[in-house]
Design a protein around this motif. Sequence first.
Motif, PDB file in Angstrom:
ATOM      1  N   LYS A 131       0.816  -1.217   0.000  1.00  0.00           N
ATOM      2  CA  LYS A 131       0.000   0.000   0.000  1.00  0.00           C
ATOM      3  C   LYS A 131       0.853   1.272   0.000  1.00  0.00           C
ATOM      4  CE  LYS A 131      -3.761  -2.208   2.612  1.00  0.00           C
ATOM      5  NZ  LYS A 131      -4.577  -2.146   3.854  1.00  0.00           N
ATOM      6  N   ALA A 132       2.161   1.123  -0.004  1.00  0.00           N
ATOM      7  CA  ALA A 132       3.052   2.271   0.180  1.00  0.00           C
ATOM      8  C   ALA A 132       3.426   2.929  -1.142  1.00  0.00           C
ATOM      9  CB  ALA A 132       4.311   1.835   0.918  1.00  0.00           C
ATOM     10  N   HIS A 133       3.528   4.263  -1.105  1.00  0.00           N
ATOM     11  CA  HIS A 133       4.058   5.038  -2.230  1.00  0.00           C
ATOM     12  C   HIS A 133       5.569   5.236  -2.089  1.00  0.00           C
ATOM     13  CE1 HIS A 133      -0.201   6.284  -1.730  1.00  0.00           C
ATOM     14  NE2 HIS A 133      -0.221   6.285  -3.059  1.00  0.00           N
ATOM     15  N   LEU A 134       6.022   5.295  -0.835  1.00  0.00           N
ATOM     16  CA  LEU A 134       7.438   5.515  -0.556  1.00  0.00           C
ATOM     17  C   LEU A 134       7.900   4.545   0.527  1.00  0.00           C
ATOM     18  CD1 LEU A 134       7.549   9.431  -0.475  1.00  0.00           C
ATOM     19  CD2 LEU A 134       8.555   7.967  -2.232  1.00  0.00           C
ATOM     20  N   PHE A 135       9.214   4.283   0.544  1.00  0.00           N
ATOM     21  CA  PHE A 135       9.791   3.339   1.489  1.00  0.00           C
ATOM     22  C   PHE A 135      10.947   4.021   2.220  1.00  0.00           C
ATOM     23  CE2 PHE A 135       7.767   1.081  -1.900  1.00  0.00           C
ATOM     24  CZ  PHE A 135       7.161  -0.018  -1.305  1.00  0.00           C
ATOM     25  N   TYR A 136      10.862   4.022   3.544  1.00  0.00           N
ATOM     26  CA  TYR A 136      11.846   4.722   4.375  1.00  0.00           C
ATOM     27  C   TYR A 136      12.845   3.736   4.960  1.00  0.00           C
ATOM     28  CZ  TYR A 136      13.622   7.339   8.464  1.00  0.00           C
ATOM     29  OH  TYR A 136      14.422   7.938   9.405  1.00  0.00           O
ATOM     30  N   MET A 137      14.138   4.052   4.805  1.00  0.00           N
ATOM     31  CA  MET A 137      15.220   3.255   5.377  1.00  0.00           C
ATOM     32  C   MET A 137      15.711   3.962   6.640  1.00  0.00           C
ATOM     33  SD  MET A 137      17.181   2.280   1.817  1.00  0.00           S
ATOM     34  CE  MET A 137      17.145   3.985   1.248  1.00  0.00           C
ATOM     35  N   PRO A 138      15.283   3.518   7.814  1.00  0.00           N
ATOM     36  CA  PRO A 138      15.510   4.282   9.057  1.00  0.00           C
ATOM     37  C   PRO A 138      16.860   4.010   9.710  1.00  0.00           C
ATOM     38  CG  PRO A 138      14.161   2.380   9.529  1.00  0.00           C
ATOM     39  CD  PRO A 138      14.463   2.330   8.051  1.00  0.00           C
ATOM     40  N   PHE A 139      17.923   4.477   9.091  1.00  0.00           N
ATOM     41  CA  PHE A 139      19.239   4.355   9.715  1.00  0.00           C
ATOM     42  C   PHE A 139      19.737   5.744  10.102  1.00  0.00           C
ATOM     43  CE2 PHE A 139      20.389   5.180   5.315  1.00  0.00           C
ATOM     44  CZ  PHE A 139      21.488   6.021   5.420  1.00  0.00           C
ATOM     45  N   SER A 140      20.626   5.758  11.065  1.00  0.00           N
ATOM     46  CA  SER A 140      21.234   7.012  11.530  1.00  0.00           C
ATOM     47  C   SER A 140      22.664   7.078  11.018  1.00  0.00           C
ATOM     48  CB  SER A 140      21.223   7.075  13.060  1.00  0.00           C
ATOM     49  OG  SER A 140      22.064   8.113  13.525  1.00  0.00           O
ATOM     50  N   SER A 141      22.950   8.071  10.197  1.00  0.00           N
ATOM     51  CA  SER A 141      24.316   8.232   9.698  1.00  0.00           C
ATOM     52  C   SER A 141      25.270   8.573  10.834  1.00  0.00           C
ATOM     53  CB  SER A 141      24.359   9.319   8.620  1.00  0.00           C
ATOM     54  OG  SER A 141      23.937  10.575   9.138  1.00  0.00           O
ATOM     55  N   ARG A 142      24.770   9.242  11.861  1.00  0.00           N
ATOM     56  CA  ARG A 142      25.603   9.554  13.028  1.00  0.00           C
ATOM     57  C   ARG A 142      25.975   8.280  13.789  1.00  0.00           C
ATOM     58  NH1 ARG A 142      28.764   9.706  16.268  1.00  0.00           N
ATOM     59  NH2 ARG A 142      28.970  11.017  18.099  1.00  0.00           N
ATOM     60  N   MET A 143      25.000   7.400  14.014  1.00  0.00           N
ATOM     61  CA  MET A 143      25.274   6.172  14.741  1.00  0.00           C
ATOM     62  C   MET A 143      26.073   5.190  13.889  1.00  0.00           C
ATOM     63  SD  MET A 143      24.204   6.807  17.669  1.00  0.00           S
ATOM     64  CE  MET A 143      24.557   5.213  18.379  1.00  0.00           C
ATOM     65  N   LEU A 144      25.933   5.266  12.580  1.00  0.00           N
ATOM     66  CA  LEU A 144      26.753   4.451  11.695  1.00  0.00           C
ATOM     67  C   LEU A 144      28.228   4.791  11.885  1.00  0.00           C
ATOM     68  CD1 LEU A 144      26.995   2.477   9.227  1.00  0.00           C
ATOM     69  CD2 LEU A 144      26.795   4.506   7.781  1.00  0.00           C
ATOM     70  N   GLU A 145      28.518   6.087  11.883  1.00  0.00           N
ATOM     71  CA  GLU A 145      29.906   6.527  12.089  1.00  0.00           C
ATOM     72  C   GLU A 145      30.372   6.218  13.508  1.00  0.00           C
ATOM     73  OE1 GLU A 145      32.293   9.961  13.890  1.00  0.00           O
ATOM     74  OE2 GLU A 145      30.130   9.730  13.921  1.00  0.00           O
ATOM     75  N   TYR A 146      29.502   6.443  14.468  1.00  0.00           N
ATOM     76  CA  TYR A 146      29.852   6.244  15.877  1.00  0.00           C
ATOM     77  C   TYR A 146      30.179   4.783  16.158  1.00  0.00           C
ATOM     78  CZ  TYR A 146      29.363   6.759  20.956  1.00  0.00           C
ATOM     79  OH  TYR A 146      29.580   6.775  22.308  1.00  0.00           O
ATOM     80  N   THR A 147      29.461   3.892  15.489  1.00  0.00           N
ATOM     81  CA  THR A 147      29.568   2.468  15.781  1.00  0.00           C
ATOM     82  C   THR A 147      30.653   1.769  14.971  1.00  0.00           C
ATOM     83  OG1 THR A 147      27.182   2.480  16.213  1.00  0.00           O
ATOM     84  CG2 THR A 147      28.238   0.334  15.965  1.00  0.00           C
ATOM     85  N   LEU A 148      30.779   2.115  13.694  1.00  0.00           N
ATOM     86  CA  LEU A 148      31.647   1.345  12.807  1.00  0.00           C
ATOM     87  C   LEU A 148      32.952   2.030  12.438  1.00  0.00           C
ATOM     88  CD1 LEU A 148      29.246  -0.355  10.240  1.00  0.00           C
ATOM     89  CD2 LEU A 148      30.236  -1.275  12.323  1.00  0.00           C
ATOM     90  N   TYR A 149      33.006   3.339  12.543  1.00  0.00           N
ATOM     91  CA  TYR A 149      34.237   4.011  12.126  1.00  0.00           C
ATOM     92  C   TYR A 149      35.385   3.635  13.058  1.00  0.00           C
ATOM     93  CZ  TYR A 149      37.605   7.671  11.004  1.00  0.00           C
ATOM     94  OH  TYR A 149      38.738   8.342  10.654  1.00  0.00           O
ATOM     95  N   VAL A 150      36.478   3.168  12.487  1.00  0.00           N
ATOM     96  CA  VAL A 150      37.650   2.789  13.268  1.00  0.00           C
ATOM     97  C   VAL A 150      38.454   4.048  13.555  1.00  0.00           C
ATOM     98  CG1 VAL A 150      39.722   1.357  13.343  1.00  0.00           C
ATOM     99  CG2 VAL A 150      37.673   0.537  12.165  1.00  0.00           C
ATOM    100  N   ARG A 151      38.522   4.391  14.787  1.00  0.00           N
ATOM    101  CA  ARG A 151      39.159   5.648  15.184  1.00  0.00           C
ATOM    102  C   ARG A 151      40.584   5.744  14.643  1.00  0.00           C
ATOM    103  NH1 ARG A 151      38.398   9.464  19.358  1.00  0.00           N
ATOM    104  NH2 ARG A 151      40.314  10.389  20.123  1.00  0.00           N
ATOM    105  N   ASN A 152      40.878   6.882  14.037  1.00  0.00           N
ATOM    106  CA  ASN A 152      42.193   7.181  13.469  1.00  0.00           C
ATOM    107  C   ASN A 152      42.543   6.336  12.241  1.00  0.00           C
ATOM    108  OD1 ASN A 152      42.506   8.995  15.532  1.00  0.00           O
ATOM    109  ND2 ASN A 152      43.865   7.719  16.752  1.00  0.00           N
TER     110      ASN A 152
END
Length: 670
Positions: free
Chosen positions: A386-407
């Motif tokens: 029934k949807a016209h649009l589909f939302y992908m609910p991810f946080s780009s901030r939490m993506l970086e916070y969680t997966l980015y290897v520091r330095n």
Amino acid sequence: MEYLLPLCKLCHIETRRWFIVMGVVAFTYVLFQSLLLPYGDALRSLLPEDGTQKFDQYSIQMGHTSAKSTTVRNPLTVLDLANISAPIGKTDNYILEKGSQRDSSLNARGKYVKDEESPRDGYKLSLNRNHDIGFDSGKMVDTNGNLESDGTKNGGNNSIVHMDGQPSFEFPLAVSDKVTSENELEEIGEMDLDFGELEEFKNSSLRKPGDTDVTFNSSTFMLQIPTSPVNTPHSQHLISNISSPVSETNSKSIGKRKKMKSEMPPKSVTSLEQMNSILLRHRRSSRAMRPRRSSLRDLEIFSAKSQIEQASAINDPELYAPLFRNVSMFKRSYELMERTLKIYVYRDGKKPIFHQPIMKGLYASEGWFMKLMERNKHFVVKDPRKAHLFYMPFSSRMLEYTLYVRNSHNRTNLRQFLKEYSESIAAKYPYWNRTGGADHFLVACHDWAPYETRHHMEQCIKALCNADVTVGFKIGRDVSLPETYVRSARNPLRDLGGKPASQRHILAFYAGNMHGYVRPILLKYWKDKNPDMKIFGPMPPGVASKMNYIQHMKSSKYCICPKGYEVNSPRVVEAIFYECVPVIISDNFVPPFFEVLDWEAFSVIVAEKDIPHLQDILLSIPKDRYLEMQLRVRKVQKHFLWHAKPLKYDLFHMTLHSIWYNRVFQIKLR
């Protein structure tokens, strides 16, 4: 019997001696373990591992190169987030990691401690971009990346830490290490590389035929360099973990430093007039992918398009016509959105990257939209058919916070994660492949989002804070998301408003950190040059300065909004929040809701090359014109406000409308 008593005493004495010796040995062992294990309790090494771990560990398997493949543990640990209170702009010095051997951030009790060896100011090497509202990044009261929502209350500062789930991922990551030459190492050592720029370096003319190849291991920041007997002091400056020193000849090239994109003016500039032309061309001939088969939902959107184009003149007291390109089309489109639009929110993906909104700080826009969208009952449907649009609910901030290897200076694993997520969506559901993702959308406020969503999400509608036409932002398809700095998640409207125009005696105001290349130029020409131009660097730390900053904005006619490292800045929305006319100095920046709002009606847009003439430009604006713009700023303010319960025409609905509006005008039927 006489001999038995002394024998017993002797046994007791020997037993005590053994206990003392064992105690000394155990104490010595624990002492040495505490010195050798900076990441946890020494006693933990003496005990068997608990089968039930308190927190998930995210393993990123790095691809094979000349360096050994390495498994990196880079979890988002939420053990003590509720007890962390970090100063604004220095959140990057609080390393919230566990199970890693890169930076020590846990004391012997497992508590998070500040890393004193992280003097950086800015987000180029850090997990957070620094607070961008004008304060010294050293000793502020709040944190720009504070996770605030309906979660754990922080007794220390009454903030809300939205950490209500155990973090885990479903998508394995396979990221290849990259190779770069010696003359690029200083660049890597000093700032974060966009991976595309790293590839540019690798193939650039700076690389000489005789340069030594260096393997850059993004997981552990190890450099594998061919053996050479000559030591170089630069290697000490760059990194402490080098397998063997570089040659003396090639070490001379390390000092050569190529400037990063954020440090240089753009090679080309797209003016506001050119952006308007691009928008009109896009409306006339959309390049959106035609659906493989047209559905009833496509027909409904196509019908809405014709109704919007034929909208008759309206008179709506809730809308101020001079703010809009065409208020009648906006009104009709908004009505059709409320009546027609249905959205399916993917449930795939786990916290913290998915379904984990950040409600406070610089990246709050994506968090507020996520939270309000997932809770919405009017637009959201459970049946994707029934949807016209589909939302992908991810946080780009939490993506970086969680997966980015520091330095590590490598964001490839972030992009790979989203690539595998989109591939899993395409494999599990039929909707992505039907349109190539053109009816899918994402909302992301982190500066890295354009890079992270490149290629594999290219056809999606992207609502981005970093709306830069030179890094792939598509006018007419993508949406420029307002970057809102939310100081209080419980009361996002705190301190709203400003003085009336007649009481604004400061011509122009700016205070902030020296991010990028534009702000130093601004201060060079205008700091302490004219009493009417209040142009400063970072304001002193403290609550008093924070209020002084706000009062300056409330008392100024024009608020200067120069770009930082990227084109976007929270000052644009801040100026509107405090009813100050924004002066945008950021070439190639697409202003928020560009498809419906006329920014020339309520703001001043100055080219970067015209900074030396800034005062003349502002003084040349007639008083009547200023009063008109200031009135329009007050009128447009309602469209840039978050509410716990969304209101008509507020920031939530404006963002959703622009996504809907751009989809309506790009759809094509066979």
